[in-house]
Structure formats: C-alpha cells, structure tokens
Scaffold this active site. Structure first.
Site, PDB file in Angstrom:
ATOM      1  N   LYS A   1       0.893  -1.154   0.062  1.00  0.00           N
ATOM      2  CA  LYS A   1      -0.079  -0.077   0.074  1.00  0.00           C
ATOM      3  C   LYS A   1       0.682   1.344  -0.077  1.00  0.00           C
ATOM      4  O   LYS A   1       0.707   2.107  -0.732  1.00  0.00           O
ATOM      5  CB  LYS A   1      -0.992  -0.032   1.203  1.00  0.00           C
ATOM      6  CG  LYS A   1      -1.725   1.070   1.509  1.00  0.00           C
ATOM      7  CD  LYS A   1      -2.898   0.799   2.484  1.00  0.00           C
ATOM      8  CE  LYS A   1      -2.502   1.284   3.822  1.00  0.00           C
ATOM      9  NZ  LYS A   1      -2.644   2.723   4.257  1.00  0.00           N
TER      10      LYS A   1
ATOM     11  N   ARG B   1      -8.355  13.052  12.378  1.00  0.00           N
ATOM     12  CA  ARG B   1      -6.769  12.867  12.478  1.00  0.00           C
ATOM     13  C   ARG B   1      -5.837  14.026  12.285  1.00  0.00           C
ATOM     14  O   ARG B   1      -6.044  14.999  11.585  1.00  0.00           O
ATOM     15  CB  ARG B   1      -6.431  11.619  11.500  1.00  0.00           C
ATOM     16  CG  ARG B   1      -6.921  10.317  11.804  1.00  0.00           C
ATOM     17  CD  ARG B   1      -6.559   9.333  10.975  1.00  0.00           C
ATOM     18  NE  ARG B   1      -5.295   8.781  11.178  1.00  0.00           N
ATOM     19  CZ  ARG B   1      -4.628   8.075  10.511  1.00  0.00           C
ATOM     20  NH1 ARG B   1      -4.994   7.453   9.363  1.00  0.00           N
ATOM     21  NH2 ARG B   1      -3.150   7.675  10.662  1.00  0.00           N
TER      22      ARG B   1
ATOM     23  N   ASP C   1       2.838  -0.518  11.875  1.00  0.00           N
ATOM     24  CA  ASP C   1       1.392  -0.885  11.452  1.00  0.00           C
ATOM     25  C   ASP C   1       1.159  -2.396  12.143  1.00  0.00           C
ATOM     26  O   ASP C   1      -0.037  -3.068  11.805  1.00  0.00           O
ATOM     27  CB  ASP C   1       1.223  -0.861   9.816  1.00  0.00           C
ATOM     28  CG  ASP C   1       1.011   0.642   9.690  1.00  0.00           C
ATOM     29  OD1 ASP C   1       0.793   1.410  10.404  1.00  0.00           O
ATOM     30  OD2 ASP C   1       1.523   1.057   8.376  1.00  0.00           O
TER      31      ASP C   1
HETATM   32  C1  S3P Z   1       2.675   5.230   6.146  1.00  0.00           C
HETATM   33  C2  S3P Z   1       3.457   5.641   7.010  1.00  0.00           C
HETATM   34  C3  S3P Z   1       2.974   5.238   8.653  1.00  0.00           C
HETATM   35  C4  S3P Z   1       2.137   4.278   8.474  1.00  0.00           C
HETATM   36  C5  S3P Z   1       0.983   4.409   7.452  1.00  0.00           C
HETATM   37  C6  S3P Z   1       1.632   4.376   6.153  1.00  0.00           C
HETATM   38  C7  S3P Z   1       3.168   5.671   4.573  1.00  0.00           C
HETATM   39  O1  S3P Z   1       2.432   6.413   9.187  1.00  0.00           O
HETATM   40  O2  S3P Z   1       1.278   4.029   9.923  1.00  0.00           O
HETATM   41  O3  S3P Z   1       0.013   3.175   7.663  1.00  0.00           O
HETATM   42  O4  S3P Z   1       2.907   5.183   3.731  1.00  0.00           O
HETATM   43  O5  S3P Z   1       4.202   6.693   4.669  1.00  0.00           O
HETATM   44  P1  S3P Z   1       3.119   7.602   9.941  1.00  0.00           P
HETATM   45  O6  S3P Z   1       4.102   8.346   9.053  1.00  0.00           O
HETATM   46  O7  S3P Z   1       2.157   8.304  10.670  1.00  0.00           O
HETATM   47  O8  S3P Z   1       4.077   6.533  10.836  1.00  0.00           O
END
Ligand code: S3P
Length: 442
Positions: free
Chosen positions: A20, A123, A325
């Site tokens: 993702k 958020r 995650d």
């Molecule tokens: C992500 C970064 C993470 C992760 C999120 C996806 C990304 O968040 O928890 O599911 O794709 O850059 P944070 O940057 O808030 O740690």
C-alpha cells in the site's frame, strides 16, 4: 457480523496484495513525471483508489486493467480540467493520501480544498502543516482540541493556496513519520536549494527509494536525508510493486501460532525499514526463513513460516517505527507467547485510523488475555502477560482494517467460534483478505 471458525493447521503457499505505501508513492510519482508509467501489480484498495482519484482530478490520465494501472502525465505542475477555483480533492479515509499529497499541492499554482471522510477528519495534520509552512507553503485547517492527547491540533479539511516560493530548509522531526518526511520531500523537489530531514529513528524509506528510481537526487545517511530540487522526474516506464509486508504479517503470525503448520508467502517486500516485526518474532523463537531474495528498487523475497512456541520479549522504542502498523498483530502473537511481553514507545498508535492501544486492550482482555497500558516516560508501553489459553468471544473492529484483520487471525487460533462486527473496513488495504482466509479452510 462475521463468524470465525477455528483453523486447525495450514500448509499452503499464498500471495498477498501489492504494498500500500509503495503503491501510493508509485501513483503520485507516475503522475508527476512526463509520459506513461505502468504500475504492476496494482492494488484497488480504498486508500489507493483515494490517491488515484485525487491524481485523476488533478489531470493525470489513468488506464486500469485487471492487474495493472498505466498513468499518463504532463509533468511537475498540474493543470486541472476544472477551471473553477478552488479545486476540491477528497482523501476519503486515507491519511497517507492527505499528508503526502499536501506536500505536492502546496507547490502548485492553484488553490485546493482537501477534504476527508469523517474518520480521517479526526486525525491530526499539524505535523505536516508546520514544516510545509516553514517552506513557504500557504496551508491551513481547523484548530480543535484533540480528544485523546488533550492537545490542540489542526484537522481537515485543508485549504492550500499557491505559495510565492518554496524554500529549502533543515528539518528535525520530533516523531519518526514517513508521511511527514514524504510530504517535505515532495515539496523539496520544487524548492530553491537542498532540503535536509532528520528523524529520531528511521521511518520507512519508500519515498527515498522511489524518488531515486524516478531520477531525483536523494542522499541518505543514518537518520538524515538530503533532497535536491528537480526540473522534472523521469519515468521508469514499468514499476513492479512487491507484496505488502504489513498484509503478510497477519499470515506470518497465523502460521506461527497454529500447530503443525507451514506457510509460504510469495514476493513480499523485505525493506528493513518495514520488517522490524521479523526481528522481534525471531527473538521470540519464531521459525521464519527468507528465501528467493530479489532486489529491484525495493528488496523482496518469499517468507516461509512454521509453527513455533513463542516466548515473550521486550520491544524497544527504536524498533517501533519499522513495525508501526504491525503492533496489533504483534499483540496477537504475544498473547500466545510464554512470559511477559513489553512493547515500549507506542504512543503513535493512538492516532492511527483508531486508537489501536485501546482496541487491542478491549478485544484481547475480553478473550481473557492479561494486557494493559502503562506509562513509559512521556510515552506508553503495552504489557501482555501469559496467563493461559484465550477464549473465543465477540470482537470489535472499531472499523479499523488492521484491528479487524488482527482479531480474525487471533480468532482462527482459538478453540471455538468467535465473531467480529465488521469486515468492510478491511477493503482499506486488503480487499481479498476474507476470501484468502476462507481458502485456508479448504
Ligand atoms: C505510512 C506511514 C506510517 C504508517 C501508515 C503508512 C506511509 O504512518 O502507519 O500506515 O505510507 O508513509 P506515519 O508516517 O504516521 O508513521
């Protein structure tokens, strides 16, 4: 309500969807370089479609087939078809879409209103707004008191206006966040010099790797990166997306906690900034092997897991960003481990799609697991103590994809039928999850 039956064992080879995080970046960078880029395989999950819809609205051409997406784009500046300003964009429930794309939108020559679905509207966005403003961005949202931290923060919708100039800068981030880092990196492509970003611990480096693939000047040393501005990005033409480690993590844990089982998960992204869970599980006595290792702009490999008697461990705060995650599914694994597990430095879990510390406490304690939250300096830790066999109950997803999948995996390892209130939320990252789970019973 979805009913989960116990699964005795598994012996299978499976694949999980494309990553993702990498897919978001692939769609964004392919929309910024001139010409066509084919992304393959492409994941049609809710979050990725949110990013794609934004890019289409900004003017990127997109041709979707069953397995791939071809993006055709005009370059670093968008010229949206809709002449009326401001242009309205919708990030749906995708925090990554909103935070990362903000870094790109602040550099454009039109005004945008960036809206979110109700869950994302709760958020915090201050973390991206403050550094972008330091770069000269004109970006604002709504100030409110955050219910969880009690702190005032800024929430969607965001209003973004064209900046006079994007200035390079030096950033020292308080939290390790790939979303914040990536927003700054995208803005730095348009800046008047080299931008440096230092994180307390290294967060996932997919943006760094992909920007290099698209020809941008990015240097990384320890927890600091330096980004050069660019005239334009160069399409790699074809972009392979390895399977998502975060999605594989559910089945890795399932293979470990079921008896007499062996599971192979194909072509999974093994980027070290994402796979902290592997190190922690190995320390817990997990039988995990990495085979068929390959390297493109991202490393990937097959992951082989076998049933293991897990023992408790202590997870230190520096390990958390590389498994941010996966903490919910680590809580599931720890519920089957002998001894007392401590996962330190998990405060950030409270501002994910939902408060994941709370959702793990509610669900696992309902099933008889001894789990509690304790303070750890100005942060938090989760403590799970082995007290015997958990029991099947009714679980709550809190409409959070990772909570729902974690509880389903947990329930599959219990003796007796459990239920969960919602599985629709899983489409956010893993639309095939339920059909894959069902196939394991055949
Ligand atoms: C992500 C970064 C993470 C992760 C999120 C996806 C990304 O968040 O928890 O599911 O794709 O850059 P944070 O940057 O808030 O740690």
């Amino acid at each position: 309500m979805y009913t989960i039956k116990p699964l005795l064992n598994i012996n299978k080879t499976i694949t999980v969807p494309p990553d993702k995080s990498i897919s978001h970046r692939a769609v964004i960078l392919s929309s910024l370089c001139k010409g066509k880029t084919t992304i393959k395989p492409f994941i049609e999950s809710d979050d990725i479609l949110a990013t794609l819809n934004c890019m289409k609205k900004l003017g990127a051409g997109a041709k979707l087939t069953k397995k791939s997406l071809t993006i055709n784009s005009a370059g670093m500046y968008f010229n949206p078809k809709l002449k009326k300003t401001p242009i309205s964009l919708f990030a749906a429930e995708s925090g990554t879409t909103m935070r990362i794309l903000s870094g790109l939108l602040v550099c454009q020559k039109f005004t945008a209103i960036f809206k979110a679905a109700p869950s994302l509207s709760k958020r915090p966005m201050e973390r991206v707004i403050t550094p972008l403003k330091k770069m000269g961005a004109i970006i604002s949202g709504t100030f409110k008191d955050d219910k969880i931290s009690g702190k005032r923060d800024i929430y969607p919708p965001l209003r973004i206006e064209p900046a006079k100039k994007i200035k390079a800068g030096e950033f020292k981030l308080e939290i390790a966040s790939a979303q914040v880092k990536s927003a700054i990196m995208l803005a730095s492509l348009y800046a008047n010099g080299i931008t440096t970003i230092t994180e307390p611990y290294k967060s996932r480096d997919h943006t760094e790797r992909m920007l290099k693939l698209f020809g941008a000047g990015v240097m990384a040393k320890d927890t600091t990166i330096a980004c050069q501005p660019v005239e334009g990005l160069i399409s790699p033409k074809e972009l392979f997306i390895p399977a998502d480690f975060s999605s594989a993590a559910f089945f890795i844990v399932l293979g470990l906690i079921l008896k007499n089982s062996r599971l192979i998960i194909k072509d999974v992204n093994t980027n070290p900034t994402r796979c902290g869970l592997l190190n922690v599980l190995k320390r817990m006595g997990a039988n995990i092997k990495i085979t068929n290792e390959k390297n493109a702009y991202e490393p990937y490999a097959d992951i082989v897991v076998e049933s293991s008697q897990l023992k408790a461990t202590i997870v230190e705060p520096y390990e958390v960003p590389s498994m941010i995650d996966e903490i919910p599914v680590l809580c599931v694994a720890s519920s089957f481990a002998k001894g007392r597990t401590e996962i330190k430095g998990v405060k950030e879990l409270k501002v994910k799609e939902t408060d994941r510390v709370k959702s793990m406490m509610v669900n696992l304690s309902r099933a008889g697991v001894d789990i509690c939250e304790e303070s750890y300096g100005d942060d938090l830790k989760i403590v799970i103590t082995d007290i015997g066999k958990p029991k099947p109950v009714n679980f709550e997803s809190f409409h959070d994809h990772r909570t729902a999948m974690s509880m389903i995996i947990f329930a599959m390892a219990l003796e007796g039928e459990s239920r969960i209130d919602d599985t629709r939320c899983i489409n956010k990252s893993f639309p095939e999850f339920i059909s894959l789970v069902k196939s394991l019973y055949k």
